[in-house]
Design an enzyme around this catalytic site. Structure first.
Site, PDB file in Angstrom:
ATOM      1  N   GLY A 102      40.146  34.828  41.054  1.00 60.14           N
ATOM      2  CA  GLY A 102      40.197  35.241  42.446  1.00 60.14           C
ATOM      3  C   GLY A 102      39.262  36.046  42.735  1.00 60.14           C
ATOM      4  O   GLY A 102      38.558  36.835  42.305  1.00 60.14           O
ATOM      5  N   GLN A 143      34.736  41.433  48.967  1.00 57.13           N
ATOM      6  CA  GLN A 143      33.993  41.762  47.460  1.00 57.13           C
ATOM      7  C   GLN A 143      32.694  41.203  47.817  1.00 57.13           C
ATOM      8  O   GLN A 143      31.823  41.614  46.937  1.00 57.13           O
ATOM      9  CB  GLN A 143      34.715  41.212  46.610  1.00 57.13           C
ATOM     10  CG  GLN A 143      35.986  41.881  46.228  1.00 57.13           C
ATOM     11  CD  GLN A 143      36.666  41.152  44.981  1.00 57.13           C
ATOM     12  OE1 GLN A 143      37.346  40.243  45.122  1.00 57.13           O
ATOM     13  NE2 GLN A 143      36.687  41.684  43.674  1.00 57.13           N
ATOM     14  N   CYS A 189      39.371  43.264  37.869  1.00 57.18           N
ATOM     15  CA  CYS A 189      39.002  42.943  38.954  1.00 57.18           C
ATOM     16  C   CYS A 189      37.395  42.739  38.866  1.00 57.18           C
ATOM     17  O   CYS A 189      36.758  43.581  38.332  1.00 57.18           O
ATOM     18  CB  CYS A 189      39.278  44.058  40.145  1.00 57.18           C
ATOM     19  SG  CYS A 189      38.831  43.458  41.916  1.00 57.18           S
ATOM     20  N   LEU A 190      36.785  41.983  39.752  1.00 60.20           N
ATOM     21  CA  LEU A 190      35.406  41.677  39.563  1.00 60.20           C
ATOM     22  C   LEU A 190      34.703  42.791  40.278  1.00 60.20           C
ATOM     23  O   LEU A 190      33.559  43.181  39.915  1.00 60.20           O
ATOM     24  CB  LEU A 190      34.923  40.367  40.294  1.00 60.20           C
ATOM     25  CG  LEU A 190      35.616  39.105  39.604  1.00 60.20           C
ATOM     26  CD1 LEU A 190      35.234  37.834  40.309  1.00 60.20           C
ATOM     27  CD2 LEU A 190      34.983  38.784  38.245  1.00 60.20           C
ATOM     28  N   HIS A 234      42.939  43.111  48.847  1.00 59.25           N
ATOM     29  CA  HIS A 234      41.447  43.361  48.894  1.00 59.25           C
ATOM     30  C   HIS A 234      40.976  43.404  50.478  1.00 59.25           C
ATOM     31  O   HIS A 234      39.987  44.236  51.022  1.00 59.25           O
ATOM     32  CB  HIS A 234      40.539  42.320  48.419  1.00 59.25           C
ATOM     33  CG  HIS A 234      40.202  42.640  46.797  1.00 59.25           C
ATOM     34  ND1 HIS A 234      39.280  43.689  46.626  1.00 59.25           N
ATOM     35  CD2 HIS A 234      40.433  42.020  45.740  1.00 59.25           C
ATOM     36  CE1 HIS A 234      39.252  43.740  45.164  1.00 59.25           C
ATOM     37  NE2 HIS A 234      39.750  42.742  44.817  1.00 59.25           N
ATOM     38  N   HIS A 276      46.792  40.454  44.579  1.00 60.21           N
ATOM     39  CA  HIS A 276      45.710  41.157  44.367  1.00 60.21           C
ATOM     40  C   HIS A 276      44.495  41.080  45.501  1.00 60.21           C
ATOM     41  O   HIS A 276      43.990  41.899  46.084  1.00 60.21           O
ATOM     42  CB  HIS A 276      45.331  40.972  42.987  1.00 60.21           C
ATOM     43  CG  HIS A 276      44.002  41.666  42.586  1.00 60.21           C
ATOM     44  ND1 HIS A 276      43.973  42.314  41.264  1.00 60.21           N
ATOM     45  CD2 HIS A 276      42.669  41.473  43.075  1.00 60.21           C
ATOM     46  CE1 HIS A 276      42.624  42.807  41.422  1.00 60.21           C
ATOM     47  NE2 HIS A 276      41.882  42.205  42.302  1.00 60.21           N
ATOM     48  N   GLU A 277      44.334  39.485  45.751  1.00 57.60           N
ATOM     49  CA  GLU A 277      43.208  39.224  46.671  1.00 57.60           C
ATOM     50  C   GLU A 277      43.690  39.830  47.991  1.00 57.60           C
ATOM     51  O   GLU A 277      42.714  39.981  48.673  1.00 57.60           O
ATOM     52  CB  GLU A 277      43.272  37.843  46.403  1.00 57.60           C
ATOM     53  CG  GLU A 277      42.711  37.373  45.117  1.00 57.60           C
ATOM     54  CD  GLU A 277      41.394  38.191  44.481  1.00 57.60           C
ATOM     55  OE1 GLU A 277      40.528  38.661  45.285  1.00 57.60           O
ATOM     56  OE2 GLU A 277      41.398  38.288  43.076  1.00 57.60           O
TER      57      GLU A 277
HETATM   58 NI    NI Z   1      39.992  42.085  42.740  1.00 54.99          NI
END
Ligand code: NI
Length: 153
Positions: free
Chosen positions: A26, A31, A75-76, A121, A117-118
C-alpha cells in the site's frame, strides 16, 4: 476532488509502480509528497495470482467491526521497522474510483489492515502512533539516527 484528470490517472500509475517496486502492499499520496487524498493498494500476496491493484480517491471508513485483529505492520515511510498493531478486523469503506464512480466495499484480513493504515496516512497518522510510548520512542530514535546517517553520506 471533483473530477478524475489524466494527470491524476498517471499519478495513480506512478504510485502503483513505486509500491510494487518497494515492494509494498500500500502507498498513500502524502508519502510521495502529494497532498491529495489518494491511496493505492494490492494485498494479493500469492505471486502466482493475478495482481489486484486498487486505487481509492477520498476513501472514507463508514463502519468498523468490534472484532479486532493484530498484524505485524510495517511502512515504506519507516524502513525496516515492524510492530504489532491492533485494529478493527473488518471495515466498510467508500471511495471514488478512477472512473469517477463511488464504490463501497467491506474488507477483512490483510486488506482491512492495509486500507486503515493507508487512510491514516491521509490524516498524517502512522502505525507507530498506535504503539506504547516506549516502543514508539525506540522506533523514532532509530529513524532519526538513520536520517542523520543518510544526511552524512
Ligand atoms: Ni505506511
Amino acid at each position: 476532488m471533483a473530477s478524475v484528470t489524466d494527470d491524476l490517472r498517471r499519478f495513480a500509475d506512478d504510485m502503483l509502480e513505486t509500491m510494487y517496486e518497494a515492494p509494498g502492499i500500500g502507498l498513500a499520496a502524502p508519502q510521495v509528497a502529494m497532498m491529495n487524498r489518494m491511496i493505492v493498494m494490492d494485498c494479493e500476496k500469492d505471486a502466482e495470482a493475478r495482481p489486484q491493484p486498487m486505487v481509492m480517491l477520498n476513501p472514507q471508513v463508514l463502519w468498523t467491526s468490534e472484532d479486532r485483529n493484530v498484524y505485524d505492520e510495517g511502512c515504506l515511510s519507516i524502513p525496516d521497522q515492524y510492530a504489532e498493531v491492533e485494529r478493527p478486523a473488518e471495515v466498510e469503506v467508500a471511495w471514488m474510483g478512477l472512473d469517477g464512480k463511488t464504490r463501497r466495499e467491506r474488507f477483512d484480513g490483510l486488506w482491512a489492515t492495509c486500507v486503515q493504515h493507508e487512510i491514516d496516512h491521509l490524516d498524517g497518522k502512522l502505525f507507530i502512533d498506535y504503539l506504547k510510548p516506549l516502543k514508539r520512542q525506540m522506533i523514532t530514535r532509530k529513524m532519526q539516527k538513520l536520517k542523520r546517517e543518510m544526511a552524512r553520506d
